[in-house]
Structure formats: C-alpha cells, structure tokens
Write a protein that holds these residues in place. Structure first.
Motif, PDB file in Angstrom:
ATOM      1  N   TYR A 155       0.871  -1.220   0.068  1.00  0.00           N
ATOM      2  CA  TYR A 155       0.051  -0.033   0.060  1.00  0.00           C
ATOM      3  C   TYR A 155       0.893   1.118  -0.058  1.00  0.00           C
ATOM      4  N   THR A 156       2.165   1.087   0.324  1.00  0.00           N
ATOM      5  CA  THR A 156       2.989   2.198   0.139  1.00  0.00           C
ATOM      6  C   THR A 156       3.644   2.581  -1.220  1.00  0.00           C
ATOM      7  N   ASP A 157       3.158   1.889  -2.303  1.00  0.00           N
ATOM      8  CA  ASP A 157       3.760   2.278  -3.642  1.00  0.00           C
ATOM      9  C   ASP A 157       3.218   3.540  -3.980  1.00  0.00           C
ATOM     10  N   VAL A 158       4.417   4.190  -4.589  1.00  0.00           N
ATOM     11  CA  VAL A 158       3.990   5.698  -5.141  1.00  0.00           C
ATOM     12  C   VAL A 158       3.756   5.803  -6.656  1.00  0.00           C
ATOM     13  N   ILE A 159       2.838   6.367  -6.870  1.00  0.00           N
ATOM     14  CA  ILE A 159       2.774   6.500  -8.529  1.00  0.00           C
ATOM     15  C   ILE A 159       3.164   7.681  -8.982  1.00  0.00           C
ATOM     16  N   PHE A 160       4.312   7.610 -10.012  1.00  0.00           N
ATOM     17  CA  PHE A 160       4.977   8.903  -9.988  1.00  0.00           C
ATOM     18  C   PHE A 160       4.748   9.320 -11.827  1.00  0.00           C
ATOM     19  N   ALA A 161       3.611   8.794 -12.351  1.00  0.00           N
ATOM     20  CA  ALA A 161       3.536   9.064 -13.525  1.00  0.00           C
ATOM     21  C   ALA A 161       2.041   8.433 -14.252  1.00  0.00           C
ATOM     22  N   VAL A 162       1.280   9.152 -14.551  1.00  0.00           N
ATOM     23  CA  VAL A 162      -0.175   9.018 -15.144  1.00  0.00           C
ATOM     24  C   VAL A 162      -0.304   9.324 -16.411  1.00  0.00           C
ATOM     25  N   TYR A 163      -0.469   8.257 -17.342  1.00  0.00           N
ATOM     26  CA  TYR A 163      -0.823   8.622 -18.931  1.00  0.00           C
ATOM     27  C   TYR A 163      -2.021   8.209 -19.249  1.00  0.00           C
TER      28      TYR A 163
END
Length: 300
Positions: A155-163
């Motif tokens: 749950y600590t995964d970080v989203i660094f880009a959204v396309y």
C-alpha cells in the motif's frame, strides 16, 4: 648594527606553557605524518563523494502491512470479538511482531500490523509472507459469512506518472488490448516496478426478456435461469484407456460464444423453445461501470 636574540631552553618551556602546541611547527617537523593524513582525508572524501546517495526517492523499507476483513451485517463489537481478535492473535506469532492497531466498524475490520524497528530489511518480505500464511490458515475458522481477509503489503507504492491512452472511434476492448501491450513494454524500463491499468470496463453478456412476452409463451423467468445454469457447467465425462494412450472425454457444455447461449433450449409447459425466441442476448460492457476514467471530460 645587527642584533642577535638567544633563547634558552627555559625560555622555550615558558613559551610552550603560554601558547600551547604549535600545530604548524609540528606539521613541518613531522612531514611524513602530515602527508599521510592529507592523503587519507583526500581518499576518504573521494570515496564519500562517489558513494553519496543521489536517488530522488531513496530506498526505505516499510515494516508495516494491513489486513482488511469484511462481514456484512455484523456489528462493530462482533467484528472486534469474532474477527479482529483471532487475527490479532495470529499476527502476534510473527518473529518481529511489535504491535497492531485495529479499527472496526459495522461489517468491517481494518488491522495495521507493525514490525519492530530493528527488523532486518532482508527479513521483511519473509515476515509479510508468514503473515499472509497465518491469515489464510485462520480464515476457515472465522464465523460463517466472513469474507476472506485481504493482506496488503504494497500500500506504500508511489505512482510517479499517469498517462492517458485515447483513440476516438476505437472500441474500448481494443483500446484495453493496446494498453496491455504498452504495459508489457513499460515493465521492461529500468526502475519501473509496477504498471496498473485503470478505467477498463469488463465485458458482460446480457440476457434481456420481457415478462409480458414470456408470460404469453408460458415460460417463467426461473426456467430461463435454470436452463442457463444447467447448460453452462464443466462436468468430467471420464476417459477411454487404449493400448497406447489415455483419451479423455469432454462434454461440450460451457458457453463460449453468443450463438451457443441463444441456442440454449428451454422447456416449459410441455414446449421446447430456444432462448433467442423469448429473450435478446447481446454482448456489452459492465453497466453500471464500477470504475470510470475521464480525460478532459472524455472517456477515451
């Protein structure tokens, strides 16, 4: 006229007592030691520079995972006594267990399990695995009606880009296939750990019928449901042992296309009809959609 100054050993001792140690004189007198320390400082500085962390997101081992359990219809007290407490006791069996924070509400229990601060980073994944095993072992012992608990250690995964992937006029199912192709390519990029696709609408097969129509034909809705369930099954049919090999027999039962669903036979009132005669069978997207994504107000 030339003047000479003569210092006696007694005068030198008084100067040392007043001024202390003269580092400059010591460095000049002990040249080899001074050179050694200079080279040691330069070497240590170079090593520290080339090993200096330069990551934008430094690696940090999270020693926490969550457990979520649901029991529709249960009160908060029942969730605490009958669901959360047994799970807490199993978590206490972990080698590096520290504490657990529990939050309960009607029909839901949320546990946050924290490992000890001195847990070795290389042992964290093993602790997560052991926690998942203990949760799975305890799940059958929970009261009837409790949904299988879910353990989340990411749950600590970080989203660094959204396309956003857009293709006007292209069916959503084909657009999803293109997104899956891009996902496989992005996973080969160094540093990319996970790629999630959002906004995909699952396809469903809808059987739509009119109650007035089936009532006129003498067919009940229950008869339609039972015919579909009876036909769409995977049933073992045995095998035939020959001299050289064993041949398995398979019944052609499960649905795999729309026409097969339309041809399903329905028996009611002494009559045998096809499903296509009493209902419309069409393939479409999940409605209502569970999750929708829009970009600039458009779905694609």
């Amino acid at each position: 006229m030339t003047k000479f100054e003569i210092q006696t050993p007694h005068f030198e001792k008084e100067q040392k007592a007043k001024g202390g140690i003269n580092l400059s004189a010591l460095a000049v007198r002990e040249r080899s030691v001074t050179l050694f320390f200079i080279l040691a400082v330069i070497t240590a500085g170079a090593v520290a520079y080339f090993n200096l962390g330069r990551a934008e997101d430094p690696i940090f081992t999270v020693k926490v995972f969550t457990v979520t359990a649901a029991w529709p219809g249960a009160t908060a007290q029942e969730m605490q006594d009958l669901v959360a407490e047994p799970l807490e006791k199993r978590m206490q069996e972990l080698t590096y267990y520290d504490h657990v924070d529990t939050f309960t509400r009607p029909g839901l229990a949320f546990l946050t399990v924290t490992l000890k601060d001195y847990t070795p980073p290389e042992a964290v994944q093993e602790q997560f695995y052991q926690g998942r095993k203990k949760i799975q072992d305890e799940a059958p012992k929970l009261p009837e009606g409790v949904l299988p608990p879910i353990l989340n250690d990411e749950y600590t995964d970080v989203i660094f880009a959204v396309y956003s992937l857009e293709a006007r006029g292209l069916p959503l199912r084909l657009l999803t296939r293109e997104a899956e192709t891009l996902r496989e390519d992005l996973l080969h990029v160094p540093g990319v750990k996970k790629v999630n696709i959002f906004g995909e609408r699952p396809e469903r097969i809808f059987v739509q019928f009119s109650y007035e129509r089936i009532a006129t034909l003498g067919v009940s809705a229950r008869a339609i449901f039972e015919a579909l369930v009876r036909q769409n099954v995977v049933t073992p049919a045995g095998s035939i042992d020959t001299q050289n090999q064993q041949v398995f027999i398979r019944l052609d039962g499960p649905f795999d296309d729309l026409q097969k669903i339309r041809d399903t036979t329905i028996t009611a009132g002494g009559r045998t009809l096809k499903l296509s005669e009493v209902a419309d069978v069409e393939r479409d997207y999940e409605d209502p959609a569970t999750f929708l994504v829009r970009h600039n107000g458009s779905r694609q």
